[in-house]
Write an enzyme that holds these catalytic residues in place. Structure first.
Site, PDB file in Angstrom:
ATOM      1  CB  SER A   1     -46.923   4.125   9.226  1.00 60.54           C
ATOM      2  OG  SER A   1     -45.538   3.887   9.150  1.00 60.54           O
TER       3      SER A   1
ATOM      4  CD  GLU B   1     -44.583  11.337   5.339  1.00 60.20           C
ATOM      5  OE1 GLU B   1     -44.422  10.816   5.954  1.00 60.20           O
ATOM      6  OE2 GLU B   1     -43.950  12.200   3.568  1.00 60.20           O
TER       7      GLU B   1
ATOM      8  CG  ASP C   1     -37.435  21.202   3.736  1.00 59.49           C
ATOM      9  OD1 ASP C   1     -35.315  21.255   3.804  1.00 59.49           O
ATOM     10  OD2 ASP C   1     -37.237  20.624   3.016  1.00 59.49           O
TER      11      ASP C   1
ATOM     12  CG  PHE D   1     -39.905  15.396  -4.460  1.00 54.11           C
ATOM     13  CD1 PHE D   1     -40.020  16.415  -3.693  1.00 54.11           C
ATOM     14  CD2 PHE D   1     -40.014  14.128  -4.224  1.00 54.11           C
ATOM     15  CE1 PHE D   1     -40.401  16.066  -2.333  1.00 54.11           C
ATOM     16  CE2 PHE D   1     -40.392  13.918  -2.604  1.00 54.11           C
ATOM     17  CZ  PHE D   1     -40.624  14.726  -1.641  1.00 54.11           C
TER      18      PHE D   1
ATOM     19  CG  HIS E   1     -43.803   5.875   7.026  1.00 56.43           C
ATOM     20  ND1 HIS E   1     -44.762   5.895   7.996  1.00 56.43           N
ATOM     21  CD2 HIS E   1     -43.008   7.410   6.913  1.00 56.43           C
ATOM     22  CE1 HIS E   1     -45.146   7.680   7.784  1.00 56.43           C
ATOM     23  NE2 HIS E   1     -44.473   8.548   6.520  1.00 56.43           N
TER      24      HIS E   1
HETATM   25  P1  FAD Z   1     -33.004  17.679  11.695  1.00 58.70           P
HETATM   26  O1  FAD Z   1     -32.924  16.618  12.007  1.00 58.70           O
HETATM   27  O2  FAD Z   1     -32.795  18.251  12.644  1.00 58.70           O
HETATM   28  O3  FAD Z   1     -31.405  17.575  10.688  1.00 58.70           O
HETATM   29  C1  FAD Z   1     -31.577  17.164   9.631  1.00 58.70           C
HETATM   30  C2  FAD Z   1     -30.188  16.465   9.338  1.00 58.70           C
HETATM   31  O4  FAD Z   1     -29.569  17.964   8.825  1.00 58.70           O
HETATM   32  C3  FAD Z   1     -29.340  16.168  10.287  1.00 58.70           C
HETATM   33  O5  FAD Z   1     -29.020  15.507   9.973  1.00 58.70           O
HETATM   34  C4  FAD Z   1     -27.724  17.451  10.179  1.00 58.70           C
HETATM   35  O6  FAD Z   1     -26.922  16.758   9.696  1.00 58.70           O
HETATM   36  C5  FAD Z   1     -28.053  18.361   9.053  1.00 58.70           C
HETATM   37  N1  FAD Z   1     -27.936  19.844   9.766  1.00 58.70           N
HETATM   38  C6  FAD Z   1     -29.100  20.241  10.931  1.00 58.70           C
HETATM   39  N2  FAD Z   1     -28.977  21.473  10.394  1.00 58.70           N
HETATM   40  C7  FAD Z   1     -27.424  21.393  10.205  1.00 58.70           C
HETATM   41  C8  FAD Z   1     -26.965  22.656   9.847  1.00 58.70           C
HETATM   42  N3  FAD Z   1     -27.673  23.832  10.331  1.00 58.70           N
HETATM   43  N4  FAD Z   1     -25.853  22.503   8.930  1.00 58.70           N
HETATM   44  C9  FAD Z   1     -25.225  21.457   8.814  1.00 58.70           C
HETATM   45  N5  FAD Z   1     -26.132  20.571   8.407  1.00 58.70           N
HETATM   46  C10 FAD Z   1     -27.496  20.678   9.084  1.00 58.70           C
HETATM   47  N6  FAD Z   1     -40.293  18.355   5.659  1.00 58.70           N
HETATM   48  C11 FAD Z   1     -41.207  19.340   6.176  1.00 58.70           C
HETATM   49  O7  FAD Z   1     -41.808  20.768   5.917  1.00 58.70           O
HETATM   50  N7  FAD Z   1     -43.205  19.029   6.209  1.00 58.70           N
HETATM   51  C12 FAD Z   1     -43.416  17.598   7.203  1.00 58.70           C
HETATM   52  O8  FAD Z   1     -43.792  17.099   7.132  1.00 58.70           O
HETATM   53  C13 FAD Z   1     -41.941  16.560   6.779  1.00 58.70           C
HETATM   54  N8  FAD Z   1     -41.946  15.627   6.633  1.00 58.70           N
HETATM   55  C14 FAD Z   1     -40.945  14.533   6.699  1.00 58.70           C
HETATM   56  C15 FAD Z   1     -40.615  13.478   7.347  1.00 58.70           C
HETATM   57  C16 FAD Z   1     -40.078  12.384   7.022  1.00 58.70           C
HETATM   58  C17 FAD Z   1     -39.583  10.797   7.594  1.00 58.70           C
HETATM   59  C18 FAD Z   1     -38.554  13.111   6.506  1.00 58.70           C
HETATM   60  C19 FAD Z   1     -37.679  12.095   6.388  1.00 58.70           C
HETATM   61  C20 FAD Z   1     -39.286  14.594   6.124  1.00 58.70           C
HETATM   62  C21 FAD Z   1     -40.350  15.359   5.764  1.00 58.70           C
HETATM   63  N9  FAD Z   1     -39.415  16.642   6.066  1.00 58.70           N
HETATM   64  C22 FAD Z   1     -40.818  17.097   6.778  1.00 58.70           C
HETATM   65  C23 FAD Z   1     -38.509  17.591   5.342  1.00 58.70           C
HETATM   66  C24 FAD Z   1     -37.285  17.632   6.344  1.00 58.70           C
HETATM   67  O9  FAD Z   1     -38.209  18.811   6.682  1.00 58.70           O
HETATM   68  C25 FAD Z   1     -36.085  18.504   6.192  1.00 58.70           C
HETATM   69  O10 FAD Z   1     -35.072  18.170   5.406  1.00 58.70           O
HETATM   70  C26 FAD Z   1     -35.390  19.485   6.439  1.00 58.70           C
HETATM   71  O11 FAD Z   1     -35.142  20.297   6.110  1.00 58.70           O
HETATM   72  C27 FAD Z   1     -34.652  19.000   7.920  1.00 58.70           C
HETATM   73  O12 FAD Z   1     -35.358  18.453   8.993  1.00 58.70           O
HETATM   74  P2  FAD Z   1     -35.207  17.438   9.840  1.00 58.70           P
HETATM   75  O13 FAD Z   1     -36.004  17.288  11.628  1.00 58.70           O
HETATM   76  O14 FAD Z   1     -34.431  16.063   9.150  1.00 58.70           O
HETATM   77  O15 FAD Z   1     -33.938  18.449  10.609  1.00 58.70           O
END
Ligand code: FAD
Length: 299
Positions: free
Chosen positions: A14, A16, A108, A218, A268
């Site tokens: 896939s 991105e 983030d 990055f 991916h």
């Molecule tokens: P979650 O899965 O909710 O958390 C990720 C990890 O952070 C958890 O495992 C947990 O251990 C830790 N964590 C979460 N919250 C807390 C907390 N409050 N205190 C302590 N630990 C915590 N970002 C974008 O803005 N746009 C995108 O389109 C985008 N695409 C992405 C695609 C992929 C495949 C990946 C891997 C990342 C992408 N990101 C994107 C980055 C992502 O949004 C960031 O890494 C963000 O900080 C965490 O989102 P998440 O959904 O992984 O969080």
């Protein structure tokens, strides 16, 4: 270099993309889409800026991909800084565009990477809650993130795996990993994932290196390490873009080949909206874009 691998062509990919920020970037993206479509990806995905910062360009890109490319198109969605009603509004709009696959993310912190994440008081606190909401709405395939080297906010890898388990239990269909370059790290991570009883596919994110210096900047923010062997591989090629591109394609193809030998057959690929390097990687693994393969067969 072509890697002779018994499983060549047996792997799935896939790609991105990110939404373009200018007409030139838009032109480049559509050329990329046309070139990479020939590799028959399972799906392509379009990133979504945290806090909805790229909502319109993400929507436009997703809409055009669905209308013109014929590729299964997933939209990323973050829930940072949005209340539940706003998030549901975006989900409704994506459904209206024909999106049936969402990469569900927390996003983030809007105050910047490295600062404490403060959930919106009426919003979803993390990706697991967003997955549960999407599952309740129904009709979407759901992908989530995974972090083989741990998320920068996590205390340790087990906290990450706990969150991945919550996302899988909430209904995620697959996880896509942050990019990494050390396959031993991924293998160790997968052992822990399986030991935690997580059974959804965890698909490695592969980042072909367009520019090592930029990547290092990055990667730090993403929590991905850049091993020293990459400095050695790229040494001396700063002013030789063609040689550098060959090394970059070799490095990513070797990483994928090694992962295939360890049993992974789905990837991916972070395309960075550019086709030549991604195409070179896949062609090194014996995959040819469909038009070229057909032309070759006819010749
Ligand atoms: P979650 O899965 O909710 O958390 C990720 C990890 O952070 C958890 O495992 C947990 O251990 C830790 N964590 C979460 N919250 C807390 C907390 N409050 N205190 C302590 N630990 C915590 N970002 C974008 O803005 N746009 C995108 O389109 C985008 N695409 C992405 C695609 C992929 C495949 C990946 C891997 C990342 C992408 N990101 C994107 C980055 C992502 O949004 C960031 O890494 C963000 O900080 C965490 O989102 P998440 O959904 O992984 O969080």
């Amino acid at each position: 270099m072509t890697i002779a691998h018994p499983a060549r062509n047996a792997f799935r990919v896939s790609f991105e993309f990110f939404p373009p920020k200018s007409p030139d970037m838009e032109h480049q993206l559509w050329e990329t889409v046309q070139d990479l479509a020939g590799f028959e990806p399972d799906f392509v995905s379009v990133t979504y800026g945290a806090g909805g910062t790229t909502k319109a360009p993400t929507f436009n890109t997703v809409q055009r991909l669905i209308a013109e490319s014929g590729l299964v198109t997933a939209s990323h969605l973050t829930c940072v800084d949005a209340d539940r009603a706003e998030t549901h509004q975006v989900i409704d709009e994506l459904a209206g565009l024909g999106v049936r696959h969402i990469v569900a993310l927390r996003g983030d912190p809007s105050s910047g990477v490295g600062t404490a994440y403060v959930p919106h008081p009426d919003g979803y606190a993390n990706a697991a809650e967003l997955v549960a909401a999407l599952k309740a709405i129904g009709g979407f395939e759901i992908s989530v993130s995974a972090y083989p080297e741990k998320h920068p906010e996590s205390t340790d890898v087990s906290a990450d795996i706990e969150m991945l388990k919550r996302k899988a239990d909430a209904g995620a269909d697959r996880a896509l990993t942050q990019f990494f370059f050390d396959n031993n790290v991924f293998e160790d991570y997968m052992e822990k994932v399986l030991a935690a009883g997580i059974t959804i596919p965890v698909i490695p994110g592969i980042m072909p290196i367009q520019n090592l210096t930029q990547l290092k900047r990055f990667a730090g923010r993403c929590g991905s390490s850049v091993p020293a062997f990459l400095d050695e591989r790229f040494a001396g090629y700063d002013d030789k873009p063609e040689d550098r591109a060959k090394v970059a394609a070799d490095v990513a193809a070797e990483q994928m080949d090694d992962l295939m030998r360890r049993g992974t057959h789905e990837f991916h690929i972070y395309s960075m909206n550019r086709a030549p390097l991604v195409s070179a990687v896949l062609e090194r693994l014996g995959r040819r874009p469909i038009e070229k393969a057909q032309a070759g067969a006819a010749a």
